[in-house]
Design a protein around this motif. Structure first.
Motif, PDB file in Angstrom:
ATOM      1  N   VAL A  68       0.651  -1.128   0.021  1.00 20.48           N
ATOM      2  CA  VAL A  68      -0.033   0.179   0.004  1.00 20.48           C
ATOM      3  C   VAL A  68       0.776   1.249  -0.175  1.00 20.48           C
ATOM      4  CG1 VAL A  68      -0.234   0.289   2.457  1.00 20.48           C
ATOM      5  CG2 VAL A  68      -2.067   0.780   1.014  1.00 20.48           C
ATOM      6  N   PHE A  69       1.939   1.147   0.280  1.00 16.20           N
ATOM      7  CA  PHE A  69       3.055   2.442   0.337  1.00 16.20           C
ATOM      8  C   PHE A  69       3.152   3.037  -0.931  1.00 16.20           C
ATOM      9  CE2 PHE A  69       5.650   0.477   4.155  1.00 16.20           C
ATOM     10  CZ  PHE A  69       4.464   0.819   4.987  1.00 16.20           C
ATOM     11  N   ALA A  70       3.257   4.321  -1.044  1.00 11.91           N
ATOM     12  CA  ALA A  70       3.383   5.085  -2.350  1.00 11.91           C
ATOM     13  C   ALA A  70       4.725   4.793  -2.829  1.00 11.91           C
ATOM     14  CB  ALA A  70       3.116   6.496  -2.175  1.00 11.91           C
ATOM     15  N   THR A  71       4.571   4.939  -4.235  1.00 16.81           N
ATOM     16  CA  THR A  71       6.137   4.741  -5.045  1.00 16.81           C
ATOM     17  C   THR A  71       6.101   6.152  -5.939  1.00 16.81           C
ATOM     18  OG1 THR A  71       4.945   3.493  -6.581  1.00 16.81           O
ATOM     19  CG2 THR A  71       5.983   2.259  -4.929  1.00 16.81           C
ATOM     20  N   THR A  72       7.433   6.190  -6.196  1.00 20.66           N
ATOM     21  CA  THR A  72       7.696   7.555  -6.889  1.00 20.66           C
ATOM     22  C   THR A  72       8.090   6.812  -8.557  1.00 20.66           C
ATOM     23  OG1 THR A  72      10.238   7.568  -6.744  1.00 20.66           O
ATOM     24  CG2 THR A  72       8.579   8.815  -4.942  1.00 20.66           C
ATOM     25  N   PRO A  73       8.108   7.688  -9.529  1.00 28.34           N
ATOM     26  CA  PRO A  73       8.568   7.303 -10.918  1.00 28.34           C
ATOM     27  C   PRO A  73       9.887   6.955 -10.854  1.00 28.34           C
ATOM     28  CG  PRO A  73       7.119   9.403 -11.046  1.00 28.34           C
ATOM     29  CD  PRO A  73       7.369   9.003  -9.641  1.00 28.34           C
ATOM     30  N   ASP A  74      10.762   7.376 -10.368  1.00 29.11           N
ATOM     31  CA  ASP A  74      12.117   7.117 -10.253  1.00 29.11           C
ATOM     32  C   ASP A  74      12.216   5.688  -9.414  1.00 29.11           C
ATOM     33  OD1 ASP A  74      13.022   9.261 -11.407  1.00 29.11           O
ATOM     34  OD2 ASP A  74      13.921  10.144  -9.436  1.00 29.11           O
ATOM     35  N   GLU A  75      11.435   5.229  -8.564  1.00 34.27           N
ATOM     36  CA  GLU A  75      11.471   4.006  -7.920  1.00 34.27           C
ATOM     37  C   GLU A  75      11.061   2.944  -8.690  1.00 34.27           C
ATOM     38  OE1 GLU A  75      10.169   3.797  -3.306  1.00 34.27           O
ATOM     39  OE2 GLU A  75       9.534   5.568  -4.117  1.00 34.27           O
ATOM     40  N   GLU A  76       9.893   3.469  -9.518  1.00 33.43           N
ATOM     41  CA  GLU A  76       9.351   2.384 -10.493  1.00 33.43           C
ATOM     42  C   GLU A  76      10.185   2.180 -11.518  1.00 33.43           C
ATOM     43  OE1 GLU A  76       5.765   4.261 -11.567  1.00 33.43           O
ATOM     44  OE2 GLU A  76       4.828   3.930  -9.553  1.00 33.43           O
ATOM     45  N   THR A  77      11.091   2.888 -11.928  1.00 32.96           N
ATOM     46  CA  THR A  77      12.164   2.916 -13.227  1.00 32.96           C
ATOM     47  C   THR A  77      13.228   1.772 -12.376  1.00 32.96           C
ATOM     48  OG1 THR A  77      11.850   4.849 -14.036  1.00 32.96           O
ATOM     49  CG2 THR A  77      13.794   4.030 -14.501  1.00 32.96           C
ATOM     50  N   GLN A  78      13.877   2.097 -11.175  1.00 34.78           N
ATOM     51  CA  GLN A  78      14.712   1.184 -10.642  1.00 34.78           C
ATOM     52  C   GLN A  78      14.142  -0.145 -10.279  1.00 34.78           C
ATOM     53  OE1 GLN A  78      16.919   3.134  -7.227  1.00 34.78           O
ATOM     54  NE2 GLN A  78      15.491   5.101  -7.630  1.00 34.78           N
ATOM     55  N   ILE A 328     -13.753   9.992  -4.306  1.00 31.01           N
ATOM     56  CA  ILE A 328     -13.106   8.946  -5.243  1.00 31.01           C
ATOM     57  C   ILE A 328     -13.931   9.177  -6.405  1.00 31.01           C
ATOM     58  CG2 ILE A 328     -12.725   6.614  -5.325  1.00 31.01           C
ATOM     59  CD1 ILE A 328     -12.221   6.599  -2.242  1.00 31.01           C
ATOM     60  N   ALA A 329     -15.270   8.880  -6.387  1.00 31.05           N
ATOM     61  CA  ALA A 329     -16.154   8.871  -7.450  1.00 31.05           C
ATOM     62  C   ALA A 329     -15.953   9.926  -8.561  1.00 31.05           C
ATOM     63  CB  ALA A 329     -17.636   8.604  -7.211  1.00 31.05           C
ATOM     64  N   GLU A 330     -15.925  11.275  -7.998  1.00 36.79           N
ATOM     65  CA  GLU A 330     -15.664  12.493  -8.711  1.00 36.79           C
ATOM     66  C   GLU A 330     -14.325  12.429  -9.436  1.00 36.79           C
ATOM     67  OE1 GLU A 330     -14.945  17.130  -7.869  1.00 36.79           O
ATOM     68  OE2 GLU A 330     -16.167  15.925  -6.644  1.00 36.79           O
ATOM     69  N   ARG A 331     -13.392  11.635  -8.759  1.00 38.14           N
ATOM     70  CA  ARG A 331     -12.078  11.935  -9.545  1.00 38.14           C
ATOM     71  C   ARG A 331     -11.674  10.591 -10.204  1.00 38.14           C
ATOM     72  NH1 ARG A 331      -7.697  15.315  -6.270  1.00 38.14           N
ATOM     73  NH2 ARG A 331      -9.154  17.309  -5.707  1.00 38.14           N
ATOM     74  N   GLY A 332     -12.655   9.644 -10.207  1.00 39.23           N
ATOM     75  CA  GLY A 332     -12.414   8.427 -10.850  1.00 39.23           C
ATOM     76  C   GLY A 332     -11.250   7.466 -10.704  1.00 39.23           C
ATOM     77  N   TYR A 333     -10.731   7.507  -9.178  1.00 44.43           N
ATOM     78  CA  TYR A 333      -9.497   6.510  -9.009  1.00 44.43           C
ATOM     79  C   TYR A 333     -10.221   5.076  -9.041  1.00 44.43           C
ATOM     80  CZ  TYR A 333      -7.793  10.568  -6.522  1.00 44.43           C
ATOM     81  OH  TYR A 333      -7.464  11.936  -5.883  1.00 44.43           O
ATOM     82  N   ALA A 334      -9.209   4.060  -9.746  1.00 35.84           N
ATOM     83  CA  ALA A 334      -9.538   2.901  -9.936  1.00 35.84           C
ATOM     84  C   ALA A 334      -9.256   2.076  -8.513  1.00 35.84           C
ATOM     85  CB  ALA A 334      -8.540   2.270 -10.923  1.00 35.84           C
ATOM     86  N   SER A 335     -10.014   1.009  -8.441  1.00 38.62           N
ATOM     87  CA  SER A 335      -9.759   0.123  -7.226  1.00 38.62           C
ATOM     88  C   SER A 335      -8.795  -0.763  -7.539  1.00 38.62           C
ATOM     89  CB  SER A 335     -11.190  -0.510  -6.934  1.00 38.62           C
ATOM     90  OG  SER A 335     -11.567  -1.201  -8.058  1.00 38.62           O
ATOM     91  N   THR A 336      -7.670  -0.411  -8.383  1.00 34.68           N
ATOM     92  CA  THR A 336      -6.416  -1.370  -8.415  1.00 34.68           C
ATOM     93  C   THR A 336      -5.586  -0.996  -7.393  1.00 34.68           C
ATOM     94  OG1 THR A 336      -5.615   0.484  -9.943  1.00 34.68           O
ATOM     95  CG2 THR A 336      -6.862  -1.272 -10.899  1.00 34.68           C
ATOM     96  N   PRO A 337      -4.602  -1.532  -6.959  1.00 38.36           N
ATOM     97  CA  PRO A 337      -3.339  -1.253  -6.034  1.00 38.36           C
ATOM     98  C   PRO A 337      -2.969   0.054  -6.362  1.00 38.36           C
ATOM     99  CG  PRO A 337      -3.228  -3.735  -6.597  1.00 38.36           C
ATOM    100  CD  PRO A 337      -4.278  -3.112  -7.396  1.00 38.36           C
ATOM    101  N   ALA A 338      -2.674   0.415  -7.614  1.00 42.89           N
ATOM    102  CA  ALA A 338      -1.919   1.686  -7.936  1.00 42.89           C
ATOM    103  C   ALA A 338      -3.045   2.841  -7.632  1.00 42.89           C
ATOM    104  CB  ALA A 338      -1.478   1.682  -9.645  1.00 42.89           C
TER     105      ALA A 338
END
Length: 447
Positions: A68-78, A328-338
Motif C-alpha cells: 500500500v506504500f506510495a512509490t515514485t516514478p524513479d522507484e518504479e524505473t529502478q 473518489i467517484a468524482e475523480r475516478g480513482y480505480a480500485s486497483t493497487p495503483a
C-alpha cells in the motif's frame, strides 16, 4: 543520518511490529517508505546481515499491507531494472544476491515474479527464507486448497457476484497469526461478563454449541469464535474461495477439526437444513443490496433462544467515509493497487485525510473495503430498533471498548436508563456522532 537509519533498522520492537501487523500510522508509513526507497537505491551491502534482516522485515510488512506504500516514478524505473535482472538470473540459473531479492519483495510479491517457483529450492539466509515462504510457498498452498473447499450454495445474485469478485481479488483481512492462549468459556459466561446487567435467557450449553460465522472472510473471526467458546463447532461460510483458502491455511491445527469452511451465499442459506445456537455476522450484511433481507434469512437459521452477533455500518459514524467515497467517484480513482495508492496520498492532502483514523486505511484490501467497496449500505439505530421490535428479538447490548463501556455505563446509570434502551442510544449518537464510527456491533437474542 546513517546512524539514525541504523538505529531504526535495528530496533527490536519495530522489527517485531513489521513482521506482525500493518503499521497503522501515517508518520511511521512515511519513514518506512523512505527507508524502502533508500534500500532500492543501494543494494550493494549484500554482506550486511543487519541490513538484510531489516529488509526482510520490511518485505514482510509490505506483503501484509499488500504494498500500500506510495512509490515514485524513479522507484518504479529502478524496480523494473531489478525485476529484469532477477528474471534473467532465474532463467539462466545465475546466483541471486539475497539483498536484491529482499528489496524486490518490499515492492512486489515474489510469487508474481516470472519463474518464481525456482526460488523455493534455493538455500537462503533464514530471514529471507521466511520471506520466500510467506510470499511464495504459502500462496502456492492456498492455490492447492481451492479443490478442498466444497460449495454449500449456489451464488447467482448480482450484488453477491460483484462482492465475490472484489474479495477474490483482495481477500480481507490479511492477518498473520491467531491470538495466543485463550481459555474458552461458555457462551452464557461470555455474555454475562460483557453485559453484567443485561436481561438475556441463558443458553445453558457448554458442549456441541453450533455456531455459524456468516461471511467469514479470511478466517480471523471464525478462528476467534472457535477459540472463545466452550464446545464450539463452527460452520464458516463465505462468497470468496480465495478468502476461504487463506482461512483454511491460517487456521491453527488445534482448531481445524472444529471449523468447516464452505463456499456459499447468505441469501441461499435458508435451504441448507441446519440451525444454530449462535450466528456471528459482523461487517457483512451492509455489503448486500438489502441488509435486512440477509438478516431475515439468518433469523430462520437461529434456534429459539439463540444468540446473534451483528455488525452494521453507521450512517452518522461514517460521514467522512461517505464524503471520501464521493471524492473518489468524482475523480475516478480505480480500485486497483495503483489507484488505491494514489487515492490515499491525495486524501491525506485534504481534510478528508481524517479517514486515516480507520485502521483499514493502512492496507490495500482493507482500504478497498473501507473506501472502494462495490456495495455499501449504512444503518441507523431507529432502523435497527424497528427490525428488532418487528421480529420479536431481544436487544442485549452494543460491543464497546473498555473506556466507552465505563463512560457510557456511568452516564446511563446516572440517568436511570437501561443500557438496552435503543432510543437513549440514538439520542447519545445524535449528540456524539462518532460513538459508532467503526460499526454498530450488537447482540440480540431470539425469543
Amino acid at each position: 543520518e546513517a546512524a539514525g537509519q541504523a538505529a531504526i533498522r535495528e530496533d527490536p520492537l519495530l522489527l517485531c511490529v513489521l513482521r506482525s501487523v500493518p503499521a497503522r500510522n501515517t508518520a511511521l508509513e512515511l519513514v518506512l517508505t523512505a527507508l524502502r526507497a533508500a534500500l532500492l537505491a543501494d543494494t550493494g551491502d549484500a554482506k550486511d546481515d543487519r541490513a538484510l534482516a531489516f529488509c526482510c522485515a520490511l518485505a514482510t510488512q509490505c506483503f501484509i499491507n499488500e504494498y500500500v506504500f506510495a512509490t515514485t516514478p524513479d522507484e518504479e524505473t529502478q524496480l523494473e531494472r531489478v525485476k529484469g535482472a532477477l528474471g534473467d538470473a532465474l532463467l539462466s540459473g545465475d546466483e541471486i544476491a539475497p539483498i536484491q531479492l529482499a528489496v524486490l519483495a518490499t515492492y512486489a510479491p515474489l510469487h508474481a515474479l516470472a519463474g518464481a517457483d525456482a526460488l523455493s529450492s534455493h538455500e537462503w539466509p533464514p530471514a529471507l527464507d521466511e520471506v520466500v515462504t510467506q510470499q511464495l510457498r504459502e500462496p502456492r498452498q492456498e492455490l492447492a486448497l481451492r479443490s478442498t473447499i466444497a460449495p454449500l450454495t449456489s451464488i447467482d445474485d448480482a450484488v453477491s457476484l460483484r462482492v465475490q469478485r472484489q474479495y477474490e481479488e483482495n481477500p480481507y483481512p490479511r492477518w498473520v497469526r491467531a491470538a495466543g492462549s485463550i481459555e474458552p468459556v461458555a457462551l452464557d459466561t461470555h455474555l454475562r461478563n460483557k453485559f453484567p446487567t443485561a436481561a438475556f435467557t441463558p443458553l445453558g450449553k457448554i458442549d456441541d454449541v453450533e455456531i455459524l460465522v456468516a461471511g467469514c472472510g479470511t478466517g480471523w473471526q471464525s478462528t476467534a469464535v472457535a477459540q472463545t467458546y466452550q464446545g464450539a463447532r463452527v460452520l464458516a461460510v463465505d462468497l470468496s474461495l480465495a478468502s476461504l483458502c487463506y482461512a483454511k491455511r491460517m487456521t491453527p491445527a488445534a482448531l481445524a477439526g472444529r471449523i468447516d469452511y464452505l463456499q456459499g451465499d447468505i441469501l441461499k442459506l435458508g435451504g441448507i437444513g441446519r440451525s444454530f445456537d449462535l450466528i456471528d455476522c459482523a461487517g457483512v450484511l451492509h455489503h448486500m443490496a438489502d441488509p435486512l433481507e440477509g438478516w431475515r434469512v439468518l433469523l430462520t437459521l437461529l434456534r429459539p433462544g439463540g444468540i446473534m452477533h451483528l455488525g452494521f455500518y453507521s450512517e452518522l459514524g461514517r460521514r467522512d467515509v461517505v464524503e471520501a467515497r464521493a471524492f473518489i467517484a468524482e475523480r475516478g480513482y480505480a480500485s486497483t493497487p495503483a489507484g488505491i495508492r494514489r487515492c490515499r496520498q491525495d486524501l491525506l492532502n485534504t481534510p478528508l485525510g481524517s479517514v486515516a483514523r480507520f485502521s483499514d486505511f493502512f492496507s490495500t484490501s482493507e482500504c478497498r473495503d473501507l473506501l472502494f467497496h462495490v456495495q455499501e449500505s449504512r444503518m441507523t439505530i431507529p432502523a435497527i430498533k424497528e427490525f428488532i421490535d418487528s421480529h420479536g428479538l431481544k436487544f442485549i447490548g452494543f460491543d464497546l471498548d473498555d473506556a466507552a463501556t465505563q463512560n457510557f455505563g456511568a452516564l446511563f446509570s446516572a440517568n436511570g436508563w437501561s443500557m438496552a434502551d435503543l432510543d437513549k442510544w440514538h439520542g447519545i449518537q445524535t449528540q456524539y456522532p462518532d460513538t459508532f464510527s467503526g460499526m454498530y456491533q450488537l447482540w440480540v437474542q431470539k425469543r
